[in-house]
Design a protein around this motif. Structure first.
Motif, PDB file in Angstrom:
ATOM      1  N   ASP A  84     -65.213 -48.116  46.462  1.00 20.63           N
ATOM      2  CA  ASP A  84     -66.377 -48.791  46.592  1.00 20.63           C
ATOM      3  C   ASP A  84     -67.342 -48.460  47.975  1.00 20.63           C
ATOM      4  O   ASP A  84     -66.707 -48.174  49.004  1.00 20.63           O
ATOM      5  CB  ASP A  84     -66.351 -50.474  46.367  1.00 20.63           C
ATOM      6  CG  ASP A  84     -64.912 -50.797  47.191  1.00 20.63           C
ATOM      7  OD1 ASP A  84     -64.700 -50.335  48.026  1.00 20.63           O
ATOM      8  OD2 ASP A  84     -64.337 -51.707  46.601  1.00 20.63           O
TER       9      ASP A  84
ATOM     10  N   VAL B 224     -69.675 -51.031  50.235  1.00 25.15           N
ATOM     11  CA  VAL B 224     -70.101 -52.502  50.383  1.00 25.15           C
ATOM     12  C   VAL B 224     -70.780 -52.561  51.455  1.00 25.15           C
ATOM     13  O   VAL B 224     -70.767 -52.276  52.781  1.00 25.15           O
ATOM     14  CB  VAL B 224     -68.495 -53.173  50.582  1.00 25.15           C
ATOM     15  CG1 VAL B 224     -69.127 -54.672  50.760  1.00 25.15           C
ATOM     16  CG2 VAL B 224     -67.718 -52.969  49.564  1.00 25.15           C
TER      17      VAL B 224
ATOM     18  N   ILE C 262     -71.698 -54.912  46.476  1.00 26.13           N
ATOM     19  CA  ILE C 262     -70.841 -54.115  46.193  1.00 26.13           C
ATOM     20  C   ILE C 262     -70.917 -52.984  44.983  1.00 26.13           C
ATOM     21  O   ILE C 262     -71.515 -53.280  44.040  1.00 26.13           O
ATOM     22  CB  ILE C 262     -69.270 -54.706  45.574  1.00 26.13           C
ATOM     23  CG1 ILE C 262     -68.950 -55.826  46.366  1.00 26.13           C
ATOM     24  CG2 ILE C 262     -68.331 -53.776  45.395  1.00 26.13           C
ATOM     25  CD1 ILE C 262     -67.901 -56.839  46.021  1.00 26.13           C
TER      26      ILE C 262
ATOM     27  N   SER D  50     -69.623 -49.780  42.892  1.00 23.96           N
ATOM     28  CA  SER D  50     -68.457 -49.645  42.673  1.00 23.96           C
ATOM     29  C   SER D  50     -68.122 -48.589  41.616  1.00 23.96           C
ATOM     30  O   SER D  50     -68.932 -48.472  40.674  1.00 23.96           O
ATOM     31  CB  SER D  50     -67.421 -50.933  42.133  1.00 23.96           C
ATOM     32  OG  SER D  50     -66.201 -50.475  41.539  1.00 23.96           O
TER      33      SER D  50
ATOM     34  N   SER E  53     -63.279 -50.698  40.161  1.00 22.97           N
ATOM     35  CA  SER E  53     -63.916 -52.094  39.446  1.00 22.97           C
ATOM     36  C   SER E  53     -62.991 -52.970  39.584  1.00 22.97           C
ATOM     37  O   SER E  53     -62.983 -54.111  39.371  1.00 22.97           O
ATOM     38  CB  SER E  53     -64.253 -51.731  38.182  1.00 22.97           C
ATOM     39  OG  SER E  53     -63.150 -51.134  37.201  1.00 22.97           O
TER      40      SER E  53
ATOM     41  N   ASN F 205     -64.823 -55.696  43.672  1.00 27.10           N
ATOM     42  CA  ASN F 205     -65.760 -55.791  42.586  1.00 27.10           C
ATOM     43  C   ASN F 205     -65.394 -56.819  41.606  1.00 27.10           C
ATOM     44  O   ASN F 205     -66.005 -57.669  40.989  1.00 27.10           O
ATOM     45  CB  ASN F 205     -65.916 -54.508  41.660  1.00 27.10           C
ATOM     46  CG  ASN F 205     -66.755 -54.809  40.462  1.00 27.10           C
ATOM     47  OD1 ASN F 205     -67.855 -55.023  40.258  1.00 27.10           O
ATOM     48  ND2 ASN F 205     -65.940 -54.671  39.251  1.00 27.10           N
TER      49      ASN F 205
ATOM     50  N   SER G 220     -65.276 -60.090  43.039  1.00 26.56           N
ATOM     51  CA  SER G 220     -66.518 -61.022  43.069  1.00 26.56           C
ATOM     52  C   SER G 220     -67.314 -61.217  41.821  1.00 26.56           C
ATOM     53  O   SER G 220     -68.326 -61.266  41.731  1.00 26.56           O
ATOM     54  CB  SER G 220     -67.207 -59.841  43.912  1.00 26.56           C
ATOM     55  OG  SER G 220     -66.787 -59.850  45.272  1.00 26.56           O
TER      56      SER G 220
ATOM     57  N   GLY H  28     -67.217 -58.979  39.216  1.00 24.29           N
ATOM     58  CA  GLY H  28     -67.817 -57.947  38.337  1.00 24.29           C
ATOM     59  C   GLY H  28     -66.938 -57.463  37.320  1.00 24.29           C
ATOM     60  O   GLY H  28     -65.900 -58.039  37.137  1.00 24.29           O
TER      61      GLY H  28
ATOM     62  N   THR I  48     -71.032 -49.437  38.973  1.00 21.95           N
ATOM     63  CA  THR I  48     -71.560 -50.756  38.951  1.00 21.95           C
ATOM     64  C   THR I  48     -72.281 -51.450  40.304  1.00 21.95           C
ATOM     65  O   THR I  48     -71.804 -50.953  41.178  1.00 21.95           O
ATOM     66  CB  THR I  48     -70.627 -51.788  38.533  1.00 21.95           C
ATOM     67  OG1 THR I  48     -69.367 -51.862  39.603  1.00 21.95           O
ATOM     68  CG2 THR I  48     -69.846 -51.043  37.151  1.00 21.95           C
TER      69      THR I  48
ATOM     70  N   THR J 279     -72.514 -55.208  42.268  1.00 18.16           N
ATOM     71  CA  THR J 279     -71.852 -56.354  41.817  1.00 18.16           C
ATOM     72  C   THR J 279     -72.480 -57.296  43.555  1.00 18.16           C
ATOM     73  O   THR J 279     -72.044 -56.929  44.423  1.00 18.16           O
ATOM     74  CB  THR J 279     -70.583 -56.828  41.719  1.00 18.16           C
ATOM     75  OG1 THR J 279     -70.514 -56.061  40.343  1.00 18.16           O
ATOM     76  CG2 THR J 279     -70.155 -58.135  41.745  1.00 18.16           C
TER      77      THR J 279
ATOM     78  N   SER K 198     -73.800 -58.742  37.847  1.00 17.51           N
ATOM     79  CA  SER K 198     -73.538 -57.325  37.914  1.00 17.51           C
ATOM     80  C   SER K 198     -74.396 -56.550  37.122  1.00 17.51           C
ATOM     81  O   SER K 198     -74.509 -57.113  35.902  1.00 17.51           O
ATOM     82  CB  SER K 198     -72.137 -57.143  37.554  1.00 17.51           C
ATOM     83  OG  SER K 198     -71.197 -57.639  38.375  1.00 17.51           O
TER      84      SER K 198
END
Ligand code: NAD
Ligand code: ATP
Length: 279
Positions: A132, A134, A164, A166, A171, A175, A178, A180, A191, A193, A204
């Motif tokens: 990811d 961030v 984030i 990802s 994932s 993610n 949080s 996701g 993704t 999120t 998300s």
């Protein structure tokens, strides 16, 4: 697959038993005529994986994440033996590694390509991430305002603790914590999120794998920073806007033929009452 003739070991020597395990496996490899090279450097030296057939990481997920740029750069398959806490990416247990190591050397494994993120900051730095990217504010008590665009199209403005971005592999990391979605690792998607967005409706988003996102800073929020795979950091407003997309290259991950992602999810996320969720 091909027999392994040159094998690199990357060892997190801060983990108990990691050096001893690597020494043991290296001796097995050498007895099979494999040329071995080892490092305890963190991060590993650029070029360490050049000319290798595979890289065996002995440590936790963070140790495996640290070899990703080098592995992608030389297209060297990586596998991880878990001496860390969770071992979501470093999926071989010590026992499995000892049982299966000779088979792996003989070519009894498969390679899957895990997609990675490519991030380009405004000042021209390009970085890769397996999990990811961030964005947050270093001032933990302040919201950060971020504008996300998909190509030329505005997605929306976010006021949140951060965002984030990802890969499917990532994932199940930040993610997931949080809120996701869990994404199967072979899906071609990216993704996004938000972390604690200050609105009732932001959730998300899942973008197709050929999307290019750009992220602008809406207002100064006290030292914004971008983190890749939890380690490499870019501090400051001068890095914005930056772009994020799925990279054309991928991480070759070495797995046993018996690998099942659902088994890893059941086991590591302690899902339900399935028989193997706690083993
Ligand atoms: N609140 C959170 O969950 C949180 C906060 C910060 C960072 N992270 C994650 O930590 C990752 C870096 O990992 P680390 O080991 O260097 O740092 P770390 O030791 O702080 O690890 C965080 C945890 O995430 C796990 N993890 C890492 N990659 C994973 C994956 N793909 N799927 C499931 N779990 C995974 C690790 O095993 C560890 O238990 C970052 O990429 C980020 O996703 C999570
Ligand atoms: N080769 C290394 N030598 C020293 N320190 C390392 C090395 N590789 C990683 N580290 C550092 O050690 C930290 C913890 O290592 P790692 O993530 O591998 O173990 P863990 O957190 O116990 O396991 P997991 O991430 O699987 O829960 C990493 O985030 C990184 O800062």
């Amino acid at each position: 697959m091909n027999k392994i003739e040159r094998l690199a070991f990357v060892i997190n020597a801060t983990k108990s038993g990691a050096v001893e395990l690597a020494d043991l496996l290296a001796a097995v490899a050498q007895n099979h005529g494999v040329t071995v090279r080892m490092t305890q450097d963190y991060p590993i030296e650029a070029g360490f994986l050049e000319g290798q057939d595979a890289c065996c990481v002995v440590g936790g997920d963070g140790t495996l994440l640290s070899v990703v740029p080098e592995s992608v750069s030389w297209n060297i398959p990586v596998f991880g033996i878990n001496r860390g806490k969770l071992g979501f990416l470093a999926t071989y247990s010590v026992q499995e590694a000892q049982d299966e190591f000779e088979n792996i050397l003989q070519g009894d494994y498969c390679i899957v390509n895990r997609s990675i993120l490519e991030c380009d900051t405004k000042d021209g730095e390009r970085s890769l991430a397996l999990n990811d990217a961030v964005i947050k504010s270093a001032d933990v008590s302040r919201l950060i305002g971020l504008r996300v665009k998909c190509g030329d199209d505005l997605v929306t403005d976010y006021y949140s603790d951060g965002i984030i971005f990802s890969t499917p592999t990532g994932s199940t990391a930040y993610n997931l914590s949080s809120g996701g979605p869990i994404v199967m690792p072979d899906a071609s998607v990216l993704t996004m999120t938000p972390v604690c967005p200050h609105t009732l409706t932001n959730r998300s988003l899942v973008f197709s794998g050929n999307t290019e996102l750009s992220v602008e800073l809406l207002e100064s929020a006290g030292n914004p920073f971008l983190t890749l795979d939890g380690s490499q950091r870019f501090h400051g407003e001068h890095h914005f806007p930056f772009k994020i997309k799925i990279c054309k290259k991928a991480l070759p991950l070495l797995q046993p033929h018996t690998y099942s992602h659902f088994r890893i999810l059941r086991k590591k996320l302690k899902w339900g009452n399935a028989e193997d969720s706690n083993s």
